[in-house]
Design a protein around this motif. Structure first.
Motif, PDB file in Angstrom:
ATOM      1  N   SER A   1       0.837  -1.205   0.000  1.00 17.68           N
ATOM      2  CA  SER A   1       0.000   0.000   0.000  1.00 17.68           C
ATOM      3  C   SER A   1       0.870   1.253   0.000  1.00 17.68           C
TER       4      SER A   1
ATOM      5  N   PHE B   1       3.901   1.590  -1.195  1.00 10.80           N
ATOM      6  CA  PHE B   1       4.491   1.794  -2.523  1.00 10.80           C
ATOM      7  C   PHE B   1       3.455   2.324  -3.512  1.00 10.80           C
ATOM      8  N   TYR B   2       2.248   1.803  -3.421  1.00 17.26           N
ATOM      9  CA  TYR B   2       1.180   2.266  -4.323  1.00 17.26           C
ATOM     10  C   TYR B   2       0.998   3.781  -4.189  1.00 17.26           C
ATOM     11  N   MET B   3       0.944   4.252  -2.954  1.00 24.60           N
ATOM     12  CA  MET B   3       0.734   5.685  -2.736  1.00 24.60           C
ATOM     13  C   MET B   3       1.933   6.495  -3.196  1.00 24.60           C
ATOM     14  N   ARG B   4       3.130   5.995  -2.895  1.00 22.87           N
ATOM     15  CA  ARG B   4       4.334   6.738  -3.296  1.00 22.87           C
ATOM     16  C   ARG B   4       4.456   6.774  -4.818  1.00 22.87           C
ATOM     17  N   SER B   5       4.032   5.682  -5.477  1.00 19.02           N
ATOM     18  CA  SER B   5       4.133   5.652  -6.938  1.00 19.02           C
ATOM     19  C   SER B   5       3.198   6.675  -7.587  1.00 19.02           C
ATOM     20  N   ARG B   6       2.259   7.201  -6.782  1.00 20.30           N
ATOM     21  CA  ARG B   6       1.377   8.258  -7.295  1.00 20.30           C
ATOM     22  C   ARG B   6       1.891   9.648  -6.933  1.00 20.30           C
ATOM     23  N   GLY B   7       3.061   9.677  -6.281  1.00 23.39           N
ATOM     24  CA  GLY B   7       3.673  10.971  -5.985  1.00 23.39           C
ATOM     25  C   GLY B   7       3.494  11.444  -4.555  1.00 23.39           C
ATOM     26  N   ILE B   8       2.858  10.636  -3.724  1.00 25.05           N
ATOM     27  CA  ILE B   8       2.647  11.050  -2.330  1.00 25.05           C
ATOM     28  C   ILE B   8       3.918  10.731  -1.530  1.00 25.05           C
ATOM     29  N   PRO B   9       4.552  11.754  -0.934  1.00 21.45           N
ATOM     30  CA  PRO B   9       5.813  11.523  -0.213  1.00 21.45           C
ATOM     31  C   PRO B   9       5.639  10.499   0.911  1.00 21.45           C
ATOM     32  N   GLU B  10       6.726   9.808   1.207  1.00 23.66           N
ATOM     33  CA  GLU B  10       6.652   8.667   2.117  1.00 23.66           C
ATOM     34  C   GLU B  10       5.989   8.999   3.455  1.00 23.66           C
TER      35      GLU B  10
ATOM     36  N   GLU C   1       3.972  11.389   4.291  1.00 27.94           N
ATOM     37  CA  GLU C   1       2.546  11.694   4.119  1.00 27.94           C
ATOM     38  C   GLU C   1       1.767  10.408   3.820  1.00 27.94           C
TER      39      GLU C   1
ATOM     40  N   GLU D   1       8.220   8.533  -5.162  1.00 33.63           N
ATOM     41  CA  GLU D   1       7.399   9.738  -5.285  1.00 33.63           C
ATOM     42  C   GLU D   1       8.058  10.787  -6.184  1.00 33.63           C
TER      43      GLU D   1
ATOM     44  N   ALA E   1       7.457   9.797  -9.708  1.00 30.07           N
ATOM     45  CA  ALA E   1       6.094  10.172 -10.109  1.00 30.07           C
ATOM     46  C   ALA E   1       6.038  11.653 -10.453  1.00 30.07           C
TER      47      ALA E   1
ATOM     48  N   PHE F   1      -1.052  -0.323 -12.117  1.00 25.64           N
ATOM     49  CA  PHE F   1      -0.764  -1.598 -11.457  1.00 25.64           C
ATOM     50  C   PHE F   1      -1.578  -2.747 -12.031  1.00 25.64           C
TER      51      PHE F   1
ATOM     52  N   VAL G   1      -3.952  -1.692  -5.270  1.00 20.74           N
ATOM     53  CA  VAL G   1      -4.036  -2.009  -3.847  1.00 20.74           C
ATOM     54  C   VAL G   1      -5.345  -1.489  -3.253  1.00 20.74           C
TER      55      VAL G   1
END
Lengths: 291, 249
Positions: A239, A241-250, A252, B73, B76, B84, B88
């Protein structure tokens, strides 16, 4: 007299994770006779009877940072009546609470506890399901930082048929913080068709965090649906990684994930203001925790 | 624009990508096809910076910017997007709150203020409508209880909202029925632009009937073992991967 000798310590099964004697130590307190320990420490027992068919909401704030804050309450919820109790425990010393709740036929009791823990905080709830068709919802969230101890203990006693219990407790602990969940559900022989679900999910956010859980289902009836689940783990890496891959800093992303994990236990249907206050407590704690 | 040179990726001690080189010029869409275990998802994760996917050798750049030294991030924010294969589920976080957090985080990385709520809502409505996504779905917890098709449509929606420079679509066709496949493909096609590239990862040729690639590459044993035009996909569909797997061994 000193009460230390009378206080439960970890040798007493029901207090094995919360050593009240060790924490309170040898301080002088005057106790009342004939009651359980928190009731004896409390200055009195607050009573409330919700008349048949009526609805009540109670919000208790336990925010004393300097003194032992022991409270005892006794509620009875009449036929078809509904009581919602919200406890917001932020006081950092010794918040101790015991509630005894009795439900008549068709009564509903919904409780939500938000606990930040204290030197030793214990929110204890006993529910006697005495009337058919009664419903119990006992939810809670604990968030404990270094030096804080939060204990959510409950005993739900199903004595009659056709009643429902839903329990969802979620908690997080930082290094040096300790969360405790003890949840017992007793389904008596006559409590057929009981539908009881108990879930506790804890998240250890750092090495050195502690979560103790003791779920207990005691079932003496043979035609019931009971389930329980209990987990303790860390933040889901997928989860994150999913959020970070969208640009959300770790940082946050972590805070958002933990917040979304916790808010699931907040019952739907609270007034916006109360719901907002509870979520704000969670966000503020996360902002300070800097995980 | 997207340039991968001699990439080696190790996962759990095993080398999964073994010297992969791939260049996708701006405006082009390339497809990577390969059998199970060829390293397709590993490639996608390694390029996006997932923990545990260790790049031991090689380089990857997007518009000249080194991706491999960046956090996920930061990649991105630099314009990389990964759709994906298995999005998730996050109970307790609404789809709309997630998209808002993602969009505003990327805006912040570019020195922009958060998008005002009314503007954001308008943008989401327009993009959601194109993907036939109900706005009620956006209020539900992220991907929880979404069907396979809804999850993939929501991935496509994120891509439409975030407007990446380069998108990697990892088996976007898995879990989609024919109608959903067409809708997702139409929206992916709508994002094709002279300054944007795409890499479509798939098992089957079917997706490539809808998203027509400029080039097709075959991945086997962690390397590109053949490249060609769209006709290569048809050849694979007819003859299978065996020939390439044997050649790579």
């Amino acid at each position: 007299m000193s009460i230390a000798a009378e206080l439960p310590n970890r040798r007493i099964e029901a207090w094995k994770y919360s050593d009240l004697r060790g924490v309170v130590g040898d301080q002088p307190h005057v106790l009342r006779e004939g009651l359980d320990i928190i009731e004896r420490l409390a200055p009195g027992t607050q009573q409330l009877d919700v008349p048949a068919g009526e609805t009540r909401l109670l919000v208790e704030r336990m925010d004393d940072h300097r003194h032992m804050d022991a409270r005892a309450v006794d509620y009875s919820v009449g036929e078809g009546a509904s009581l919602t109790r919200v406890v917001i425990q932020t006081g950092s010393d010794l918040p101790l609470s015991v509630a005894r709740v009795r439900l008549a036929a068709g009564a509903k009791y919904a409780q939500f506890v938000l606990a930040l823990g204290g030197r030793l905080a214990r929110i204890e709830t006993h529910v006697d399901v005495d009337g058919e068709g009664a419903e119990v919802e006992l939810n809670g969230v604990y968030m404990v930082g270094a030096g804080r101890h939060a204990d959510l203990t409950s005993v739900i006693h199903h004595r009659v048929a056709n009643c429902v219990t839903r329990q969802l407790i979620k908690g997080v602990a930082l290094k040096g913080g300790r969360g405790v969940f003890q949840g017992k559900i007793v389904v008596e022989r006559g409590a057929q068709k009981t539908d009881a679900r108990q879930y506790h999910h804890g998240m250890l956010l750092e090495a050195g965090a502690e979560i103790f859980a003791k779920p207990e289902l005691m079932i003496y009836a043979d035609d019931v649906q009971c389930a329980h689940g209990n987990t303790a783990g860390g933040l889901d890496e997928g989860s994150l990684f999913y959020m970070r891959s969208r640009g959300i800093p770790e940082a946050e992303a972590r805070a958002l994930l933990i917040e979304s994990f916790l808010v699931e236990a907040i019952p739907a249907g609270f007034a916006a203001e109360l719901d907002g206050e509870l979520r704000e407590h969670i966000r503020a704690w996360l902002a300070e925790a800097r995980i | 624009m997207f340039d991968v040179q001699n990439l080696h990726v190790v996962v759990g001690g095993a080398e999964i990508i073994a010297g992969l080189t791939l260049v996708v010029p701006a405006g082009e869409t390339h497809a990577i096809m390969g059998p199970n275990g060829a390293g397709k998802s590993t490639l996608a994760y390694a390029l996006s910076g997932r923990d545990g996917y260790e790049v031991t050798q090689g380089a990857a750049t997007l518009a000249g910017v080194d991706l491999l030294s960046m956090t996920p991030e930061a990649r991105a924010a630099a314009g990389l997007f990964l759709s994906f294969q298995y999005p998730v589920e996050i109970p307790g976080l609404s789809a709309i709150a997630f998209l808002k957090a993602a969009l505003n985080a990327q805006r912040k990385a570019h020195g922009l203020d958060p998008m005002p709520a009314p503007e954001l809502l308008k943008l989401l409505r327009a993009k959601a409508e194109a993907l036939k996504i109900d706005m009620d779905m956006m209020k539900r917890p992220l991907n929880v209880g979404f069907s396979g098709g809804e999850k993939k449509r929501f991935e496509a929606l994120q891509m439409a909202v975030l407007q990446p420079r380069f998108a990697i679509l990892d088996e976007t066709d898995s879990g989609l029925d024919i109608d959903a496949l067409r809708i997702v493909a139409e929206n992916v096609n709508a994002l094709r632009a002279p300054d944007r590239g795409m890499l479509v990862i798939t098992h089957y040729q079917r997706l490539l009937d809808y998203i027509k690639p400029d080039h097709v590459h075959v991945l086997a044993k962690g390397r590109i073992v053949a490249s060609g035009g769209p006709e290569l996909a048809h050849e694979l569909e007819r003859d299978g991967y065996d020939r390439f797997v044997k050649a790579a061994a």
